[in-house]
Write a protein that holds these residues in place. Structure first.
Motif, short mmCIF file in Angstrom:
data_model
loop_
_atom_site.label_atom_id
_atom_site.label_comp_id
_atom_site.label_asym_id
_atom_site.label_seq_id
_atom_site.Cartn_x
_atom_site.Cartn_y
_atom_site.Cartn_z
N ILE A 1 0.83 -1.21 0.00
CA ILE A 1 0.00 0.00 0.00
C ILE A 1 0.87 1.26 0.00
CG2 ILE A 1 -1.64 1.35 1.38
CD1 ILE A 1 -2.80 -1.40 2.29
N LEU A 2 1.89 1.30 0.87
CA LEU A 2 2.72 2.49 1.00
C LEU A 2 3.52 2.78 -0.27
CD1 LEU A 2 4.10 2.30 4.63
CD2 LEU A 2 2.54 3.99 3.67
N VAL A 3 4.16 1.77 -0.82
CA VAL A 3 4.97 2.01 -2.02
C VAL A 3 4.11 2.52 -3.16
CG1 VAL A 3 6.42 0.91 -3.78
CG2 VAL A 3 6.81 0.41 -1.37
N LYS A 4 2.98 1.88 -3.40
CA LYS A 4 2.10 2.34 -4.48
C LYS A 4 1.59 3.76 -4.22
CE LYS A 4 0.55 -2.13 -6.12
NZ LYS A 4 -0.56 -3.06 -6.30
N SER A 5 1.18 4.02 -2.99
CA SER A 5 0.66 5.34 -2.65
C SER A 5 1.72 6.43 -2.78
CB SER A 5 0.10 5.30 -1.23
OG SER A 5 -0.29 6.57 -0.82
N LEU A 6 2.90 6.18 -2.25
CA LEU A 6 3.97 7.17 -2.31
C LEU A 6 4.45 7.38 -3.75
CD1 LEU A 6 6.02 6.21 0.87
CD2 LEU A 6 4.58 8.24 0.54
N PHE A 7 4.46 6.31 -4.54
CA PHE A 7 4.85 6.42 -5.94
C PHE A 7 3.86 7.29 -6.71
CE2 PHE A 7 5.33 4.67 -10.31
CZ PHE A 7 6.71 4.82 -10.46
N ARG A 8 2.55 7.03 -6.53
CA ARG A 8 1.52 7.85 -7.19
C ARG A 8 1.61 9.31 -6.74
NH1 ARG A 8 -1.91 3.31 -6.40
NH2 ARG A 8 -2.65 4.24 -4.48
N ARG A 9 1.84 9.52 -5.45
CA ARG A 9 1.96 10.88 -4.91
C ARG A 9 3.14 11.62 -5.52
NH1 ARG A 9 5.24 12.10 -0.63
NH2 ARG A 9 4.88 14.07 0.38
N THR A 10 4.22 10.91 -5.75
CA THR A 10 5.45 11.51 -6.29
C THR A 10 5.30 11.87 -7.76
OG1 THR A 10 6.82 10.35 -4.70
CG2 THR A 10 7.90 11.13 -6.69
N LEU A 11 4.64 10.99 -8.52
CA LEU A 11 4.54 11.21 -9.96
C LEU A 11 3.15 11.71 -10.31
CD1 LEU A 11 6.41 8.03 -11.17
CD2 LEU A 11 7.31 10.32 -10.82
#
Length: 140
Positions: free
Chosen positions: A130-140
């Protein structure tokens, strides 16, 4: 060949990636800073909670992600942590711009050293995804 490839095969791996078009070129350094250093307060709280929970088991708490950088080149940064229960590497990868397009990816690779490593990873796996996907979407 990507830097992360030398850590494969592994017991677990996953990748989140995205092809992006951006007026301003992105870099692996930018993605690293946004995902692993400038994360939201709830994520910082989860990392603190993790450190409290694992301390009685003799596992090392986190001291931030900057001290985990083990390798880098123009397109990729590798974060590494080798502990007695498991070893993990995270690749932050961003191609150089080509015709206004770039490929960005975050890959996690885990090798279990013992049964405790497997148990530990089961406990964090859901949060990790959940965190990796969420942080990735937030970054890009």
């Amino acid at each position: 060949m990507r830097l992360i490839d030398k850590y494969l095969p592994s017991d677990y791996s996953d990748t989140v990636s995205k092809r992006i078009q951006s007026a301003e070129p992105l870099s692996s350094d930018y993605i690293f800073e946004e995902m692993f250093c400038n994360f939201p307060r709830p994520v910082a709280w989860l990392f603190k909670l993790r450190n409290v929970i694992v301390k009685p088991f003799g596992l090392q708490g986190g001291g931030g992600f900057r001290n985990l950088v083990s390798e880098r080149n123009d397109e990729e940064i590798i974060l590494s942590k080798n502990d007695r229960h498991l070893c993990f590497q995270v690749s932050i990868y961003c191609t150089l711009p080509e015709d206004g397009w770039q490929e960005a990816a975050v890959t996690t690779v885990v090798k279990f050293n013992n049964f405790l490593g497997r148990i530990y990873f089961i406990g964090i796996w859901v949060f990790h995804k959940i965190l990796v996907k969420s942080l990735f979407r937030r970054t890009l």
